[in-house]
Scaffold this motif. Structure first.
Motif, PDB file in Angstrom:
ATOM      1  N   ASN A 174      32.360 -12.057  45.994  1.00 17.64           N
ATOM      2  CA  ASN A 174      32.572 -13.309  46.727  1.00 17.64           C
ATOM      3  C   ASN A 174      32.459 -13.110  48.227  1.00 17.64           C
ATOM      4  O   ASN A 174      31.884 -13.944  48.927  1.00 17.64           O
ATOM      5  CB  ASN A 174      33.935 -13.912  46.384  1.00 17.64           C
TER       6      ASN A 174
ATOM      7  N   ARG B  51      29.865 -14.985  50.614  1.00 23.58           N
ATOM      8  CA  ARG B  51      30.349 -15.802  51.735  1.00 23.58           C
ATOM      9  C   ARG B  51      29.739 -15.311  53.062  1.00 23.58           C
ATOM     10  O   ARG B  51      29.342 -16.114  53.902  1.00 23.58           O
ATOM     11  CB  ARG B  51      31.871 -15.777  51.807  1.00 23.58           C
TER      12      ARG B  51
ATOM     13  N   CYS C 139      30.387 -21.958  48.591  1.00 24.85           N
ATOM     14  CA  CYS C 139      31.682 -21.604  49.186  1.00 24.85           C
ATOM     15  C   CYS C 139      32.832 -22.344  48.508  1.00 24.85           C
ATOM     16  O   CYS C 139      33.919 -21.775  48.343  1.00 24.85           O
ATOM     17  CB  CYS C 139      31.664 -21.854  50.692  1.00 24.85           C
TER      18      CYS C 139
ATOM     19  N   ILE D 282      33.555 -20.408  45.448  1.00 29.23           N
ATOM     20  CA  ILE D 282      34.312 -19.206  45.774  1.00 29.23           C
ATOM     21  C   ILE D 282      35.784 -19.567  45.983  1.00 29.23           C
ATOM     22  O   ILE D 282      36.675 -18.881  45.484  1.00 29.23           O
ATOM     23  CB  ILE D 282      33.714 -18.493  47.008  1.00 29.23           C
TER      24      ILE D 282
END
Length: 135
Positions: free
Chosen positions: A11, A15, A120, A123
């Motif tokens: 993640n 990101r 995002c 995530i």
């Protein structure tokens, strides 16, 4: 047991790629830059691999629980995964592969930002809803 720390590392890389790409896509001259194209491909590969990795462990483990909470998380997780895959398959065809005019660039930037935002948000969902469920 799902490898939560491994997922968190994936993640973070995804990101980081979102943050970098959000900056460089703004400039039209970067549209076909080979380094940017490599980053976009890397981003797509990482997201696709991450989704597959989670399908094999997170989704399966949620379904094994047979609870209302786990079933709700699994349904939301699966729906989100399918939507991201669909968006990626459509979007990826255009990355650095089709010539675009400068007048089309704003649309490309907006579509890219929307996609990065969805990733995002996914995530955040994992970090705030899925991973704590297994803690």
């Amino acid at each position: 047991m799902i490898p939560i720390e491994e997922f968190r590392n994936e993640n973070q890389e995804i990101r980081d790629l979102c943050n970098i790409l959000n900056l460089v896509i703004e400039e039209f001259t970067m549209r076909n830059n080979s380094v940017v194209c490599e980053l976009l491909d890397r981003f797509a590969d990482r997201v696709t691999a991450h989704l597959s990795h989670e399908d094999r462990s997170v989704y399966r483990d949620l379904l094994k629980e047979h609870t209302a909470e786990a079933d709700a998380l699994a349904n939301k997780f699966l729906g989100n995964t399918q939507e991201l895959r669909r968006i990626f398959s459509e979007y990826r065809r255009d990355w650095c592969r089709k010539p675009h005019t400068e007048s089309e660039h704003e649309t490309y930037v907006n579509e890219s930002r929307d996609m990065f935002k969805l990733v995002c948000e996914r995530i955040d969902f994992e970090e705030n809803k899925i991973f704590p469920h297994f803690s």
